[in-house]
Design an enzyme around this catalytic site. Sequence first.
Site, mmCIF file in Angstrom:
data_model
loop_
_atom_site.group_PDB
_atom_site.id
_atom_site.type_symbol
_atom_site.label_atom_id
_atom_site.label_comp_id
_atom_site.label_asym_id
_atom_site.label_seq_id
_atom_site.Cartn_x
_atom_site.Cartn_y
_atom_site.Cartn_z
ATOM 1 N N ARG A 155 0.798 -1.221 0.000
ATOM 2 C CA ARG A 155 0.000 0.000 0.000
ATOM 3 C C ARG A 155 0.836 1.279 0.000
ATOM 4 O O ARG A 155 0.590 2.192 -0.792
ATOM 5 C CB ARG A 155 -0.922 0.040 1.228
ATOM 6 N N THR A 156 1.807 1.350 0.916
ATOM 7 C CA THR A 156 2.539 2.615 1.036
ATOM 8 C C THR A 156 3.285 2.925 -0.260
ATOM 9 O O THR A 156 3.201 4.035 -0.790
ATOM 10 C CB THR A 156 3.510 2.564 2.237
ATOM 11 N N LYS A 207 25.536 -4.379 -3.167
ATOM 12 C CA LYS A 207 27.002 -4.325 -3.306
ATOM 13 C C LYS A 207 27.638 -3.677 -2.088
ATOM 14 O O LYS A 207 28.844 -3.503 -2.029
ATOM 15 C CB LYS A 207 27.377 -3.519 -4.555
ATOM 16 N N ARG A 212 11.571 3.887 3.028
ATOM 17 C CA ARG A 212 11.214 2.933 4.092
ATOM 18 C C ARG A 212 12.450 2.081 4.354
ATOM 19 O O ARG A 212 13.066 1.561 3.419
ATOM 20 C CB ARG A 212 10.052 2.041 3.672
ATOM 21 N N HIS A 263 5.794 6.100 11.362
ATOM 22 C CA HIS A 263 5.201 5.938 10.029
ATOM 23 C C HIS A 263 4.246 7.127 9.870
ATOM 24 O O HIS A 263 3.017 6.962 9.882
ATOM 25 C CB HIS A 263 4.461 4.605 9.967
HETATM 26 C C1 NCD Z 1 2.208 -1.069 8.212
HETATM 27 C C2 NCD Z 1 3.700 -0.865 8.291
HETATM 28 O O1 NCD Z 1 4.433 -1.116 7.322
HETATM 29 O O2 NCD Z 1 4.127 -0.416 9.346
HETATM 30 N N1 NCD Z 1 1.759 -1.250 6.906
HETATM 31 C C3 NCD Z 1 1.445 -0.140 6.153
HETATM 32 O O3 NCD Z 1 2.272 0.687 5.865
HETATM 33 N N2 NCD Z 1 0.171 0.006 5.800
HETATM 34 C C4 NCD Z 1 1.676 -2.063 9.152
HETATM 35 C C5 NCD Z 1 2.237 -3.451 9.159
HETATM 36 O O4 NCD Z 1 3.099 -3.815 8.361
HETATM 37 O O5 NCD Z 1 1.767 -4.223 9.996
#
Ligand code: NCD
Length: 329
Positions: free
Chosen positions: A78-79, A107, A128, A156
Amino acid sequence: MASKPQTKVKDVDRMAANRVDNGFYGQDILSVSQFDRDKLDFIFSVGEEMRMLVERFGSADLLQGKILANLFYEPSTRTSSSFMAAMLRLGGQVIPINNVQYSSVTKGESLPDTVRTLESYSDVIVIRHPDVGSAAIAAHYSSKPIINAGDGVGEHPTQALLDLFTISEALGTIGGLKIAMVGDLKFGRTVHSLTKLLVNYPVEFVFVSPEILRMPKDVLDVVNSTGHTYQETEDVHDSISDVDVLYVTRVQKERFTDLAVYEEVKDHYVVDPALMSKAKERMIVMHPLPRINEISYAIDNDPRAAYFDQMRNGMYIRMALLAAVLGKA
Ligand code: NCD
């Protein structure tokens, strides 16, 4: 809560310099602590405009000529795809690095060097990474805005923004709500950010988790220091009947050093029709997704299920953030 002083304006479109008064122009988005009520209202109203834009026209050319580098060192559906969709719908382009194993990271390239590379090709970088503080390190080395899409068990922020937007849309208010967060409160970065964002409003918290997955002290300190009350419990039945928001999380398997411990706690809470029969008629069930077994599929058609709305809202909020940091909102 006072707004943090604006840090150095990063190197984005000079032509848009007259738009700097939005408070986001040329800024990194690293933590929810950067947001106060005014900034939240601003992003939510732009998010609402983005929804209308997508519903009416599908896309626009607001960010035409701009490039987003999407750098993901951890799995994401999703993100990463909502950031990509957000950029594409605003007429921009994306360099997607979802499989860092095929990049020079394998590398042995350092985060600063990877960031320096991407800043030479793009206007904004979404990152991320498994380490807490990694987005801040990236921001230190980047002359282009960095957006934190999850730094390990840290924060997040963009998820918390879309969560808050969803609450406000579904329930028409945020102040006065009782919000229960359930599951892995120790490792779940979404609940860390959401709690720190919610303290901007007069809300009540209930933290429901197994003993070993309790909310970290630094987050509880923020709750206390802002004069909010909270309750901690292991039993979701204790509070289900009077909560307005039930925010459910996945037990974060990847953060456990001992998988036997994960196995013990993984299915501790399951939201099913029996539990929901005890909940208020006007309340919502949220989940950042992915879900494993925490919410039964039987709940998906319950009008109180808001997790698919969260998912959809993610794109609008990320469109708003991209436009804001690039000086076009
Ligand atoms: C979350 C995350 O990556 O922290 N997912 C997201 O971004 N929607 C929650 C999760 O992975 O449980």
